[in-house]
Structure formats: C-alpha cells, structure tokens
Design a protein around this motif. Structure first.
Motif, PDB file in Angstrom:
ATOM      1  N   SER A  86       0.852  -1.184   0.000  1.00 18.12           N
ATOM      2  CA  SER A  86       0.000   0.000   0.000  1.00 18.12           C
ATOM      3  C   SER A  86       0.882   1.226   0.000  1.00 18.12           C
ATOM      4  O   SER A  86       2.070   1.172   0.351  1.00 18.12           O
ATOM      5  N   TRP A 127     -18.295  12.373   1.214  1.00 26.06           N
ATOM      6  CA  TRP A 127     -17.558  11.120   1.329  1.00 26.06           C
ATOM      7  C   TRP A 127     -17.249  10.821   2.795  1.00 26.06           C
ATOM      8  O   TRP A 127     -17.445   9.688   3.255  1.00 26.06           O
ATOM      9  N   THR A 151     -14.359  -0.950   1.333  1.00 26.03           N
ATOM     10  CA  THR A 151     -14.592  -0.709  -0.093  1.00 26.03           C
ATOM     11  C   THR A 151     -14.628   0.771  -0.451  1.00 26.03           C
ATOM     12  O   THR A 151     -13.988   1.189  -1.443  1.00 26.03           O
ATOM     13  N   VAL A 201     -10.879   2.528  -0.720  1.00 21.36           N
ATOM     14  CA  VAL A 201      -9.715   1.943  -1.392  1.00 21.36           C
ATOM     15  C   VAL A 201      -9.720   2.190  -2.898  1.00 21.36           C
ATOM     16  O   VAL A 201     -10.727   1.976  -3.576  1.00 21.36           O
ATOM     17  N   GLU A 202      -8.557   2.655  -3.391  1.00 22.27           N
ATOM     18  CA  GLU A 202      -8.277   2.664  -4.829  1.00 22.27           C
ATOM     19  C   GLU A 202      -7.151   1.680  -5.073  1.00 22.27           C
ATOM     20  O   GLU A 202      -6.103   1.758  -4.422  1.00 22.27           O
ATOM     21  N   GLU A 203      -7.331   0.770  -6.007  1.00 21.45           N
ATOM     22  CA  GLU A 203      -6.318  -0.243  -6.298  1.00 21.45           C
ATOM     23  C   GLU A 203      -5.549   0.127  -7.555  1.00 21.45           C
ATOM     24  O   GLU A 203      -6.132   0.461  -8.583  1.00 21.45           O
ATOM     25  N   ILE A 204      -4.225   0.063  -7.464  1.00 19.20           N
ATOM     26  CA  ILE A 204      -3.366   0.362  -8.605  1.00 19.20           C
ATOM     27  C   ILE A 204      -2.302  -0.726  -8.735  1.00 19.20           C
ATOM     28  O   ILE A 204      -2.095  -1.531  -7.823  1.00 19.20           O
ATOM     29  N   ARG A 228       1.571   2.475 -11.870  1.00 20.78           N
ATOM     30  CA  ARG A 228       0.904   3.734 -11.540  1.00 20.78           C
ATOM     31  C   ARG A 228       1.450   4.388 -10.262  1.00 20.78           C
ATOM     32  O   ARG A 228       1.004   5.457  -9.858  1.00 20.78           O
ATOM     33  N   ALA A 272       0.883   8.215  -8.332  1.00 16.16           N
ATOM     34  CA  ALA A 272       0.227   8.205  -7.018  1.00 16.16           C
ATOM     35  C   ALA A 272       1.114   8.822  -5.952  1.00 16.16           C
ATOM     36  O   ALA A 272       0.632   9.493  -5.030  1.00 16.16           O
ATOM     37  N   VAL A 325      -4.663  12.630  -2.426  1.00 16.87           N
ATOM     38  CA  VAL A 325      -5.133  11.253  -2.267  1.00 16.87           C
ATOM     39  C   VAL A 325      -6.197  11.198  -1.182  1.00 16.87           C
ATOM     40  O   VAL A 325      -6.054  11.804  -0.125  1.00 16.87           O
ATOM     41  N   VAL A 357      -4.539   3.839  -0.876  1.00 18.48           N
ATOM     42  CA  VAL A 357      -4.076   3.369  -2.188  1.00 18.48           C
ATOM     43  C   VAL A 357      -3.503   1.978  -1.984  1.00 18.48           C
ATOM     44  O   VAL A 357      -2.451   1.805  -1.352  1.00 18.48           O
TER      45      VAL A 357
END
Length: 329
Positions: free
Chosen positions: A42, A190, A297, A300-303, A307, A311, A320, A324
């Motif tokens: 992460s 958010w 859920t 979280v941003e998955e890369i 990338r 980031a 951010v 991540v």
C-alpha cells in the motif's frame, strides 16, 4: 526465478531522484530468514517521502520503498514459517533502509513477520496496512485512557488521509459521534458516508493559535497532522479528555502551554506503529480482523506498480483520499 520487477528510486547525480520500474535480482535483496512473494502493498506518506529522497526516511539509494507487505512465503530458514504461508509485514525497517514492498519479492527477518490474520484476506490486510494499524492503535489508546461514546464528539484531523479515514470509519462503527476535519471541501459527503456526523474545515482548527486555552469541545481526538493544529486540539479538549497523536504533515513542532494540562487534566498520547513489539501488533491485527473489522470498499483505490509514480506525486500534493492499495502482479 532470479529476476523480479520493482520500483527503484535512484539519485540522478544532480541532487534529484528518479523513479523507475526495473528488473532486480534476488541476490540483491538484503539478508533475512524469509523470502516473500509479494501480492499486495500500500502507499503511505512515508513511502512517498522515501521515493523522493527524504534522507530522514531512507539514507541510502538506490532503494525500493514500501513499508507494507502481504504475500506468500517462498523460502524460509526458520521453522515458524514454511513455503506457502500467507504473511504480512508492517513497519520496522521495511521500506525505509530495507528494500520494501513495491516489488515482487522481499527478504526480511522472521521477527518482523505475522501470519495473515484469519479474518482478513491478503488484499484486505493491505487495504488496512500501516494506516489501519495506526488508526486502530489510536482508538485503542484513547479507550484505554477512558474514552467512551458518552464523552462527547470525537475529532479526527487529516480525515481524508489513510489513517484519518480509517479512524473515522472505526470510531463511527464503535458508536462514537465523529467530527472530521479536512481541507478538502469536495470530501464532505464522502466523509459523512464513512460515518462522520459533521465535517469542519482545516482553517477552523487553526483559529486561536495564539491563545493558551480554547472553548472545550472534544471528548477525544485522533490527530494525524501535528503542528499548531494539534495544540489547538489539545486546547479544545474537554476536561480529562485525550488526543492520540500519530502524524506530522502539518509540522513537527507547535507553540505549547502547560495550561490545558494543569487546568483541564488533558492527555497527549503518542502512538507509534513502527517499532511496536510484534505481540502487540498481532493483538491489534486480530481485533481488526474480527470485532473491529470494517468494510473498506469506499476507502480503497487499487493500482499496479506502473501507476505508483503518479500516485506518489498525488499523495505528496495532498490529493489522495483514503487508501491506495498496490497490487503486485
């Protein structure tokens, strides 16, 4: 297999640093009893500092950052871990001066390793990572100091960051009245979706920094930013309340007064998740996998590895939100 992909940070010879995906050899990894095939890592603020040449984090380059790892044991020289075990590593020297998790393989001392908590997948454990562990330690320390939902609103500073966002969600799940502080006006809804009842702007917490005491507001607080904001939080705590301090993005120092401590009996609690004894980390991971388990859920941003440079620039620019998650293919 002797070669593997990794993000490597190297000095460019002109005072700058280059970030590039490279092929490394297993023989180049540091000594350690356990070789791990990394599945997830992460991105944390400390990783971004390491990736841009901060010598307070990483002294020697070339280097591969990544203070979090979840993966599968490939080779082990100790009986506690065998090939095929799913394990996690957070903190200690990983990703600082020991080659870290932004790579397909790491080699580490067995004393840094925990077997994957049964209630979490490898992916879920890195959606939490050091940020989730730190947030949980803050909540635990506040509760040990007497915080309960009846104490009043609990403030979380830097609430859109990794630690802050998980702290908001965790506190809300435990029945606390959470007030989130953020400088991002577009993050209000958010943050409320994570459980914050109210969102206040950063400038609101910067007011009154010249005063020795401020109006009592908070039944407790998690501070992820430090600086004068932290001391304004201290000055705004209700009688006997506590703030857990774990970050420094707003600065490492503040103008302090003893008055909040001797007139209101408040507590400033330091929280470290790096050098924490492994048994304490294991206990907290058990909580995060069972009674404190969260649906991450929305956070979280998955890369992938490719990338990461973009980031890294985003997290340093404060762009951010949440976590991540880095998938290592």
């Amino acid at each position: 297999m002797s070669g593997f992909k990794a993000l490597v940070i190297s000095e460019d010879g002109q005072g700058g640093y280059l970030q590039s995906l490279c092929e490394r050899e297993l023989d180049s990894l540091p000594a350690g009893e356990v070789l791990i095939r990394v599945r997830y890592s992460s991105l944390n603020y400390k990783d971004a500092l390491s990736a841009t040449g901060n010598k307070g984090v990483t002294r020697r380059y070339p280097h591969t950052p990544g203070i979090d790892v979840a993966g599968v044991v490939e080779q082990s020289a100790v009986s506690e871990f065998v090939a095929g075990d799913e394990v996690i590593v957070t903190g200690y020297d990983l990703g600082m001066n020991t080659s870290g998790g932004f790579a397909q393989y790491v080699r580490v001392p067995a004393a840094w390793l925990l077997k994957r908590p049964k209630g979490l997948s490898l992916r879920e454990s890195m959606a939490l990572g050091t940020a989730g562990l730190t947030a949980a330690l803050c909540v635990e320390k506040l509760e040990q100091a007497g915080l309960t939902p009846s104490a009043g609103p609990v403030l979380v500073t830097g609430a859109t960051g990794g630690v802050g966002s998980i702290a908001v969600a965790l506190l809300a799940s435990r029945g606390y009245d959470v007030v989130a502080c953020s400088g991002k006006a577009d993050a209000v809804e958010w943050l409320k979706s994570l459980g914050a009842r109210e969102v206040v702007g950063r400038e609101q917490l910067q007011e009154g920094s010249e005063k020795p005491l401020l109006k009592e507001q908070w039944g407790g607080a998690v501070d992820t930013v430090g600086g004068d904001i932290l001391f304004n939080v201290v000055k705004s705590l209700r009688y006997g309340a506590s703030v857990a301090c774990c970050g420094l993005t707003a600065g490492t120092g503040f103008k302090a007064s003893v008055l909040p401590f001797i007139l209101r009996g408040v507590n400033l609690l330091g929280v470290d998740s790096v050098e924490l004894p492994l048994v304490v980390k294991a206990s907290m991971w058990d909580k995060l996998s069972l009674q404190w388990k969260l649906d991450l859920t929305p956070l979280v941003e998955e890369i992938g590895l490719e990338r990461l440079p973009a980031a890294i620039a985003q997290i340093l620019a404060g762009q951010v939100r949440g976590r991540v998650l880095v998938r290592i293919d």
